[in-house]
Write a protein that holds these residues in place. Structure first.
Motif, PDB file in Angstrom:
ATOM      1  N   ALA C 221       1.003  -1.175   0.024  1.00 53.41           N
ATOM      2  CA  ALA C 221      -0.150  -0.047   0.123  1.00 53.41           C
ATOM      3  C   ALA C 221       1.000   1.141   0.006  1.00 53.41           C
ATOM      4  CB  ALA C 221      -0.798   0.203   1.098  1.00 53.41           C
ATOM      5  N   GLY C 222       0.565   2.202  -0.792  1.00 54.94           N
ATOM      6  CA  GLY C 222       1.386   3.363  -0.922  1.00 54.94           C
ATOM      7  C   GLY C 222       2.730   3.144  -1.765  1.00 54.94           C
ATOM      8  N   GLY C 223       2.972   2.064  -2.229  1.00 55.98           N
ATOM      9  CA  GLY C 223       4.031   1.639  -2.871  1.00 55.98           C
ATOM     10  C   GLY C 223       4.542   2.622  -4.113  1.00 55.98           C
ATOM     11  N   GLU C 224       3.407   2.940  -4.757  1.00 53.67           N
ATOM     12  CA  GLU C 224       3.638   3.724  -6.083  1.00 53.67           C
ATOM     13  C   GLU C 224       4.181   4.987  -5.487  1.00 53.67           C
ATOM     14  OE1 GLU C 224       0.913   2.947  -8.925  1.00 53.67           O
ATOM     15  OE2 GLU C 224       2.633   3.176 -10.215  1.00 53.67           O
ATOM     16  N   ARG C 226       5.807   5.830  -2.913  1.00 51.72           N
ATOM     17  CA  ARG C 226       7.008   5.713  -2.580  1.00 51.72           C
ATOM     18  C   ARG C 226       8.098   5.759  -3.623  1.00 51.72           C
ATOM     19  NH1 ARG C 226       7.696   3.539   2.918  1.00 51.72           N
ATOM     20  NH2 ARG C 226       5.576   3.498   4.023  1.00 51.72           N
ATOM     21  N   VAL C 227       7.900   4.901  -4.503  1.00 46.35           N
ATOM     22  CA  VAL C 227       8.788   4.918  -5.785  1.00 46.35           C
ATOM     23  C   VAL C 227       8.887   5.906  -6.547  1.00 46.35           C
ATOM     24  CG1 VAL C 227       8.680   3.764  -8.157  1.00 46.35           C
ATOM     25  CG2 VAL C 227       8.355   2.393  -6.058  1.00 46.35           C
ATOM     26  N   GLY C 228       7.566   6.736  -6.728  1.00 46.75           N
ATOM     27  CA  GLY C 228       7.568   8.025  -7.327  1.00 46.75           C
ATOM     28  C   GLY C 228       8.262   9.021  -6.763  1.00 46.75           C
ATOM     29  N   ALA C 229       8.287   9.004  -5.340  1.00 44.19           N
ATOM     30  CA  ALA C 229       9.302  10.089  -4.541  1.00 44.19           C
ATOM     31  C   ALA C 229      10.684   9.799  -4.895  1.00 44.19           C
ATOM     32  CB  ALA C 229       8.875   9.970  -3.331  1.00 44.19           C
ATOM     33  N   LEU C 230      11.129   8.635  -4.933  1.00 42.79           N
ATOM     34  CA  LEU C 230      12.558   8.258  -5.189  1.00 42.79           C
ATOM     35  C   LEU C 230      13.050   8.622  -6.480  1.00 42.79           C
ATOM     36  CD1 LEU C 230      13.051   4.702  -3.585  1.00 42.79           C
ATOM     37  CD2 LEU C 230      14.343   6.756  -3.418  1.00 42.79           C
ATOM     38  N   LEU C 231      12.155   8.165  -7.321  1.00 42.73           N
ATOM     39  CA  LEU C 231      12.585   8.820  -9.068  1.00 42.73           C
ATOM     40  C   LEU C 231      12.418  10.260  -9.182  1.00 42.73           C
ATOM     41  CD1 LEU C 231      10.035   5.951 -10.975  1.00 42.73           C
ATOM     42  CD2 LEU C 231      12.548   6.317 -10.891  1.00 42.73           C
ATOM     43  N   ASP C 232      11.581  10.896  -8.430  1.00 41.97           N
ATOM     44  CA  ASP C 232      11.760  12.255  -8.592  1.00 41.97           C
ATOM     45  C   ASP C 232      13.120  12.774  -8.072  1.00 41.97           C
ATOM     46  OD1 ASP C 232       9.441  12.567  -9.791  1.00 41.97           O
ATOM     47  OD2 ASP C 232       8.362  13.318  -7.760  1.00 41.97           O
ATOM     48  N   GLU C 233      13.677  12.363  -6.982  1.00 47.80           N
ATOM     49  CA  GLU C 233      14.798  12.669  -6.252  1.00 47.80           C
ATOM     50  C   GLU C 233      16.035  12.187  -7.234  1.00 47.80           C
ATOM     51  OE1 GLU C 233      15.073  11.397  -2.299  1.00 47.80           O
ATOM     52  OE2 GLU C 233      17.016  12.247  -2.038  1.00 47.80           O
ATOM     53  N   LEU C 234      15.860  11.071  -7.741  1.00 52.17           N
ATOM     54  CA  LEU C 234      17.024  10.695  -8.647  1.00 52.17           C
ATOM     55  C   LEU C 234      16.866  11.465  -9.945  1.00 52.17           C
ATOM     56  CD1 LEU C 234      16.270   6.876  -8.154  1.00 52.17           C
ATOM     57  CD2 LEU C 234      18.682   8.178  -7.546  1.00 52.17           C
ATOM     58  N   GLY C 476       7.646  -0.253   3.919  1.00 50.78           N
ATOM     59  CA  GLY C 476       6.579   0.054   4.815  1.00 50.78           C
ATOM     60  C   GLY C 476       5.968  -1.356   5.400  1.00 50.78           C
ATOM     61  N   ALA C 477       6.268  -2.523   4.833  1.00 46.54           N
ATOM     62  CA  ALA C 477       5.661  -3.657   5.110  1.00 46.54           C
ATOM     63  C   ALA C 477       5.873  -4.153   6.309  1.00 46.54           C
ATOM     64  CB  ALA C 477       6.010  -4.775   3.986  1.00 46.54           C
ATOM     65  N   GLU C 478       5.010  -5.164   7.019  1.00 50.06           N
ATOM     66  CA  GLU C 478       5.446  -5.512   8.071  1.00 50.06           C
ATOM     67  C   GLU C 478       6.358  -6.830   7.788  1.00 50.06           C
ATOM     68  OE1 GLU C 478       2.390  -6.944  10.843  1.00 50.06           O
ATOM     69  OE2 GLU C 478       1.328  -5.068  10.385  1.00 50.06           O
ATOM     70  N   VAL C 479       7.478  -7.119   8.713  1.00 54.46           N
ATOM     71  CA  VAL C 479       7.989  -8.189   8.472  1.00 54.46           C
ATOM     72  C   VAL C 479       7.581  -9.523   8.664  1.00 54.46           C
ATOM     73  CG1 VAL C 479      10.145  -9.743   9.230  1.00 54.46           C
ATOM     74  CG2 VAL C 479      10.257  -7.047   9.123  1.00 54.46           C
ATOM     75  N   GLU C 480       7.522 -10.318   7.507  1.00 61.07           N
ATOM     76  CA  GLU C 480       6.699 -11.592   7.729  1.00 61.07           C
ATOM     77  C   GLU C 480       7.656 -12.835   8.106  1.00 61.07           C
ATOM     78  OE1 GLU C 480       5.259 -11.829   3.615  1.00 61.07           O
ATOM     79  OE2 GLU C 480       4.465  -9.923   3.740  1.00 61.07           O
ATOM     80  N   ALA C 481       6.819 -13.892   8.791  1.00 60.60           N
ATOM     81  CA  ALA C 481       7.764 -15.013   9.017  1.00 60.60           C
ATOM     82  C   ALA C 481       8.275 -15.748   7.800  1.00 60.60           C
ATOM     83  CB  ALA C 481       6.714 -16.026   9.776  1.00 60.60           C
ATOM     84  N   PRO C 482       9.195 -16.547   7.799  1.00 60.80           N
ATOM     85  CA  PRO C 482       9.857 -16.843   6.552  1.00 60.80           C
ATOM     86  C   PRO C 482       9.008 -18.045   6.169  1.00 60.80           C
ATOM     87  CG  PRO C 482      11.434 -16.904   8.368  1.00 60.80           C
ATOM     88  CD  PRO C 482      10.230 -16.454   8.904  1.00 60.80           C
ATOM     89  N   SER C 483       9.046 -18.304   4.710  1.00 54.47           N
ATOM     90  CA  SER C 483       8.154 -19.534   4.162  1.00 54.47           C
ATOM     91  C   SER C 483       8.700 -20.614   4.873  1.00 54.47           C
ATOM     92  CB  SER C 483       8.333 -19.289   2.726  1.00 54.47           C
ATOM     93  OG  SER C 483       7.733 -20.437   2.160  1.00 54.47           O
ATOM     94  N   ALA C 484       7.593 -21.645   5.066  1.00 54.13           N
ATOM     95  CA  ALA C 484       7.953 -22.787   5.392  1.00 54.13           C
ATOM     96  C   ALA C 484       8.627 -23.449   4.225  1.00 54.13           C
ATOM     97  CB  ALA C 484       6.639 -23.691   5.779  1.00 54.13           C
TER      98      ALA C 484
END
Lengths: 174, 107, 981
Positions: C221-224, C226-234, C476-484
């Motif tokens: 969520a909100g990923g687009e 976040r990417v956009g802000a980084l791109l603007d800066e770059l 900004g994601a929550e850390v998930e448990a590793p895959s079984a």
């Protein structure tokens, strides 16, 4: 869409005299400078004044370029100046072909053919390298580059340069 | 593809601008040499795993031969020096020994 | 699910959404002759799925129906043939191919058609195609391999067919330089690029797709934003270059990175190079290549409609395509629940989430439960119902043997067996990997990085490629448990079920194959890979590698870490030959060296002989002449009148300095320091092995100046040879050399009327008295500056004229004009060869082959006995070199008038250890001599010169042996008077 033009112009340069000079440049540098009328270039450098240029080809080799009409006198002067010095002075005016590559994107044309970091290649530097499959040397001139390569590959080199300069093929990110 | 710096013109260029020339610091044996010496000169090579001293020519550049101390495992280039030197320069030797403290030249 | 209101483009297109498509532009394309439609921004895969095409190909060995599995470069199944005619290209991944208007595509490996493929008969027989099948089956009888097995297998197996026409597209290359290259334009890569750019130096970011951000905009969520802000800066940073559509394909030594930029892929109307191959030298490389999702090994996991979970949500979110109407998710981890949520958000039905883990209570599973979807924990898939399409799955307990506990109707299965970091680039140049046991994947071993020319690490890995799968700090994601670690579904699957569990889709490798390999002793991972073909070919194991290794480890009852991994090799994705060749095709395939008179020869219809990169006139056929006729005419004209040869290609090396004579005495076998000024001398050059490497005429121009002629092919090589000795051995000698080969045009004027011709041109005294044999003079002929050598390679009266190259054509034309009254005839290299052979003159490359010493050629007269040393002298004293048994040069005269074939051997009595006839000599040159009216030949024969008159037998293929008499190699003018004129 705007009419697309070539990235750079390729122009054959005629009428240059060229002299290869080999000697111990530490010992004979002053004599060569005096006879050629140009200061000695530094390592991998070229000095150009008026219509003469003196390029550093290797630690013991220089290439003098000048109007063909002045060639005979220059050969005499150089041989005279280097008399008694172990050296080699030879007319190589016919050995190479010379092209000027000019235009805003001339750097991009060379960047397609030579493994040279052109952003780190200032005016006054001479680079001996390869252009695709042939040995060549180049340096910056106002508006672009001057290139020299062996005479036998002139046709190849022209087509190579014109291919690399094809309209629309800018290297800028799209 | 290797990146080598020609000690004569100072240009760092890619491998395609150079030609390799095999092991460096071979001692030439001519007429009068024993069969053993001549065999060693002509045929026997060290083929070291680790730092090697080898010949290169800046063939698309200044045309000069030079020698390189290069690691045949990691490909690290410890340094380059003119072909007229009988031994690696101190600087090059130090650079090799920084990675291989017990290194001695193959010469 | 609700059907989209507007049918085109495609019944499986959702009514809204699709962040990458532009619905204003609908475009038509063809798949197996069906006319379909898609939107601008579609990939071929999304357009096919949107059109309801689930079956896109047949598998490699068993011709199983296959559908689209993935949404990116890891796609193993959806390899299509694209384009037509010269632009046809096989094996193109539908998932990474942008849809172009009018695109023509076809499925592969299916005959006669995708839907009714004859080869699918292999499928019911799959028990009989186990690992190593080919190795085991086709050993005997050998003839059957060639005539029976191979043609059948070639028809049945393999991927797409190769195009038959020349590729009309253009390609180019470019050299790039940057202090930092970031591979991967996802959020980790963009962030690393920003950090690097702040430190300074040029930063180049390469992204394989047309879009920035990687998985972040789809998954977070909100990923687009976040990417956009980084791109603007770059984009605001001067030292940053962002390059899309550019696939890094290989990382090599010292930061050398190859990357393919797509400029006009499948868009011939663009009038641009199709692709550009970047040859980048990177100070350091930051690998931000993300991770690939892994399939789960359950029976029937290759049926069309079984897809990677991430791909299912990509198609929904990015392209508004529903891969199915009722989706079942099967997973070993939380991440796949994102697919269930994306499907629900798009209004699709989720049949259930089948979770192999006993417990699933993370944030994502809870969110899915909250939306009313059933989560079946501890559950696996026992089998897939359906052949070309899924109708449902059978459920079982994950920890059991596969007893069916229930059934779920669905038309799509979204599976996730966890994620594998994309570590290819790190591995390409020597970076080591470690098995991350908690994560269940290989990731870069930080203490064993690739190193650069200075020995320091030059590659770093960030984000998911480094095992940080959620890149939580940036997304900004929550850390998930590793895959079984679910390597088999169910864990105790039966042998029968394992025959239907695919590991490597592209190479048709199943769980059973890997188990067989282990049982048969292929315990090394590299051996198992080659025996089973797991992870080979174009996808280099992107989806199969870790699953295969895990299965192998289980079969060997050892941890995955002990099994290790195979080596990832470049290219990461296949490169076209076009991009590798780039501009080097057609007229500039290779540099063609032209002499100053090239155009004249061309205008006279010369046939060419390539000599090195030079083109030399071979002969000048006139009218309807055959080459043989033309060559004979040229030879007779030279012997009877006067001919002209373009000799400009001969090497010309100037050697000067106080020590030049001493140096040349070392370089040549003969004495050159004693050569008087103004004179010429034939010289031989050897290497320190003693072998003859070149020959030519040496001229003493002045007290301290010599000009050394070399062979055409030898100019650069011999100049390099001289410089090598000067720079590395005798560096204190005062000698300078210059290769002046191209400074001069050189013309040989040859024949009894040669002097008449030069006199007609006028300007120099060319009489025998003024210019004796083996001398030279400088002057002007007909107003042309020349250096005139009186030398002969034909045995005739002969002059060679050197003039500055720029005047070569004018001099040539003046000579032709002046020679007209004498019938002057231009001749080519073949006439030159015959003329020299008639005189017994050797040719480097014919009489020599790198194992011949001058003594073999009876050239003792050109080897100084006075000199203490020369290059090759010591070697020629070795017992084998000095042996009287060496083969030596003789002439050979055929007894029955047949020409000896070039290179044939003379047989001797008895047989060697291999049962072959012993030999005693071979032919080195053989010609039909028009001068003598019979064939002539030279050869090297044991004790040859002592055996004059003896008859040798030369067996030839398909005919009786040719018998030839040993004779003097000088066939013509033995007294040598003709050269005197």
């Amino acid at each position: 869409m705007a009419e697309m033009t070539a990235l750079a112009r390729v122009t054959r340069v005629e009428g240059l005299g060229m002299v290869t000079i080999r000697a111990d440049l530490d010992r004979a540098g002053d004599a060569i400078a005096g006879a050629s009328g140009l200061p000695l270039p530094g390592r991998v450098g070229i000095v150009a004044e008026g219509d003469r240029a003196l390029g550093w080809m290797s630690p013991d080799e220089l290439l003098l370029m000048l109007p063909h009409a002045e060639l005979a006198d220059a050969l005499t002067d150089l041989r005279e100046a280097l008399r008694g010095e172990a050296s080699l002075v030879a007319d190589v005016s016919d050995m190479r072909c010379v092209f000027d590559l000019t235009g805003e994107d001339a750097d991009q044309v060379l960047a397609k053919l030579s493994p040279t970091d052109l952003e780190m290649f200032p005016p006054g530097a001479l680079r001996r390298t390869r252009l695709a499959q042939v040995p060549a040397a180049f340096w910056r001139i106002p508006g672009g580059f001057r290139l020299i390569a062996f005479r036998s590959v002139e046709v190849y080199l022209r087509e190579l340069l014109e291919t690399a300069a094809a309209p629309g093929t800018w290297l800028d990110p799209r | 593809m290797l990146l080598l710096t020609c000690p004569h013109c100072g240009i760092a260029a890619e491998e395609t601008e150079f030609n390799p020339g095999g092991e460096a610091h071979l001692k030439r044996h001519g007429p009068g040499a024993s069969d053993e010496d001549f065999e060693g000169y002509l045929f026997l090579r060290h083929n070291v795993k680790g730092p090697v001293l080898e010949r290169w020519r800046h063939s698309y550049g200044c045309g000069k031969w030079f020698l390189a101390a290069r690691d045949s495992v990691t490909l690290q280039v410890y340094g380059t020096y003119p072909a007229s030197l009988a031994h690696p320069s101190d600087e090059v030797g130090d650079s090799v020994r920084a990675a291989h403290p017990n290194w001695r030249t193959q010469i | 699910m609700s059907r989209p209101s507007a049918p085109p483009p495609g019944p499986f297109r959702l009514a809204s959404g699709g962040r990458l498509i532009d619905r204003a532009y609908s475009t038509g394309f063809r798949f197996n002759r069906r006319h379909l439609r898609g939107f601008k921004g579609d990939t071929l895969a999304s357009a096919l799925l949107g059109s309801g095409v689930a079956l896109v190909g047949r598998s490699f060995k068993y011709h199983r129906p296959r559908g689209i599995l993935a949404s990116g470069v890891e796609e193993p199944n959806a390899l299509l043939g694209l384009g037509q005619g010269g632009r046809f290209e096989p094996n193109q991944r539908a998932t990474t191919t942008a849809l172009m208007p009018g695109m023509v595509t076809e499925s592969q490996n299916a005959w006669p058609s995708l839907d009714s493929d004859v080869g699918a008969i292999n499928a019911p027989l799959w028990r009989f195609f186990p690992a190593g099948f080919y190795y085991k089956t086709f050993i005997h009888p050998r003839a059957a391999w060639l005539n029976v097995f191979e043609p059948v297998i070639r028809r049945a197996a393999g991927l797409g067919r190769a195009p038959k026409q020349a590729d009309p597209d253009r390609y180019e290359q470019a050299y790039g330089f940057a202090e930092t290259v970031v591979v991967g334009g996802g959020i980790a890569g963009l962030s690393a690029a920003r950090d690097a750019a702040r430190e300074g130096g040029r930063v180049l970011v390469l992204e394989q797709t047309p879009h920035w951000g990687g998985r972040t905009p789809v998954d977070h969520a909100g990923g687009e934003a976040r990417v956009g802000a980084l791109l603007d800066e770059l984009r605001g940073m001067e030292n940053v270059t962002l390059r899309r559509n550019t696939q890094a394909t290989g990382l090599y030594d010292h930061g050398y990175l190859l990357a393919r930029e797509s400029l006009a892929d499948h868009d011939p109307k663009a009038d641009l190079p199709r692709q550009r191959l970047w040859r980048i030298r990177a100070g350091r490389v930051i690998v931000a290549t993300g991770a690939h999702e892994r399939p789960i090994a359950f029976a029937g996991n290759d049926v069309p409609g079984v897809m990677l979970a991430s791909a299912v949500r990509d198609y929904i979110v990015n392209w508004a395509v529903a891969p199915g109407r009722r989706i079942a998710v099967v997973t070993s981890n939380d991440d796949a629940y994102r697919t269930a949520l994306a499907a629900l958000d798009a209004g699709l039905e989720v049949a259930a989430v089948i979770d192999a883990r006993p417990v699933a209570d993370g944030r994502l599973p809870q969110a899915v439960r909250a939306r009313g979807v059933e989560v079946l924990t501890g559950t696996g898939i026992a089998g897939v119902r359906g052949g070309k399409l899924i109708s449902g799955v059978d459920l079982c307990a994950q920890d059991g043997a596969g007893k069916v506990t229930g059934r779920l109707d669905c038309d799509c299965v979204a599976m996730s067996g966890g994620w594998s970091p994309v570590v290819h680039l790190w591995s390409h140049c020597g970076g080591r990997l470690l098995w991350d046991e908690p994560g269940g994947f290989f990731r870069p071993e930080p203490s064993r990085p690739p190193t650069g020319p200075d020995g320091a690490p030059n590659v770093a890995v960030v984000g998911a490629a480094d095992g940080d799968l959620a890149v939580a700090a940036l997304t900004g994601a929550e850390v998930e448990a590793p895959s079984a670690q679910v390597w088999l579904m169910p864990a105790q699957a039966t042998r029968k079920a394992r025959f239907k569990m695919w590991l490597d889709y592209q190479n048709d490798v199943k769980v059973s194959d890997v188990v067989v390999a282990a049982q048969e002793g292929f315990v090394s991972v590299e051996h198992a890979k080659r025996y089973t073909t797991l992870g080979m070919a174009t996808d280099q194991g992107k989806t199969s590698n870790v699953n295969g290794l895990a299965v192998l480890s289980e079969a060997l009852a050892q941890p995955v870490a002990a099994t290790g991994t195979t080596t990832f090799r470049p290219p990461y994705t296949p490169l076209t030959f076009g991009a590798i060749a780039a501009e080097a095709k057609g007229a500039i395939f290779q540099p063609l060296r032209r002499t100053p008179m090239h155009a004249w020869h061309e205008a006279r219809g010369a046939a060419w002989e390539p000599v090195g990169l030079w083109r030399r006139p071979y002969t000048y056929p006139q009218g309807g002449e055959t080459h043989t006729d033309a060559i004979n005419r040229e030879i007779l004209a030279v012997r009877g009148g006067v001919g002209m040869l373009d000799a400009s290609t001969l090497g010309k090396i100037l050697v000067t300095g106080p020590d030049a004579g001493r140096f040349l005495d070392m370089v040549y076998t003969g004495m050159m320091s004693s050569l008087p000024v103004g004179k010429c001398r034939y010289g031989l050059m050897c290497n320190d092995n003693g072998f003859l490497i070149d020959d030519g005429v040496v001229v003493r121009l002045a007290e301290d100046q010599w000009l050394c002629h070399t062979t055409t092919g030898g100019a650069e090589r011999i100049h390099g040879h001289m410089e090598d000795w000067l720079q590395c051995e005798w560096f204190d000698w005062k000698v300078y050399t210059a290769n002046l080969t191209e400074q001069y045009a050189q013309i040989a004027v040859v024949g009894p009327k040669a002097r008449d011709l030069l006199e007609a041109l006028g300007g120099m005294d060319v009489s025998a008295e003024a210019l004796p044999f083996m001398t030279f003079a400088d002057g002007e002929l007909g107003g042309h500056p020349v250096r005139l050598y009186r030398i002969s390679f034909s045995g005739e009266l002969s002059f060679e004229l050197a003039t500055p190259a720029g005047r070569g054509l004018a001099l040539w034309e003046a000579l032709m004009a002046a020679g007209k009254p004498f019938g002057v005839t231009p001749y080519g290299t073949e006439a030159m060869h015959v003329l020299r052979a008639e005189k017994g003159f050797i040719m480097i490359g014919d009489e020599t082959d790198g194992t011949v010493i001058p003594q073999d050629l009876n050239l003792h007269w050109a080897i100084s006995k006075k000199k203490a040393d020369f290059i090759g002298k010591r070697a020629q004293e070795r017992s084998f070199m000095a042996s009287p048994d060496r083969w030596r040069l003789v002439g050979l005269e055929s007894l029955d008038g047949r020409m000896l074939p070039d290179g044939v051997y003379a047989v001797a009595e008895g047989v060697n250890a291999n049962g072959q006839r012993n030999v005693q000599g071979r032919v080195t040159s053989t010609y039909a001599s028009p001068t003598l009216g019979r064939p002539i030949a030279m050869g090297l024969v044991a004790h040859g010169p002592e055996r004059m008159g003896e008859i040798l037998e030369f067996p030839v293929k398909g005919a009786d042996s040719v018998r030839a008499r040993i004779v003097d190699p000088v066939f013509y003018d033995k007294e040598g008077t003709r050269a005197n004129g």
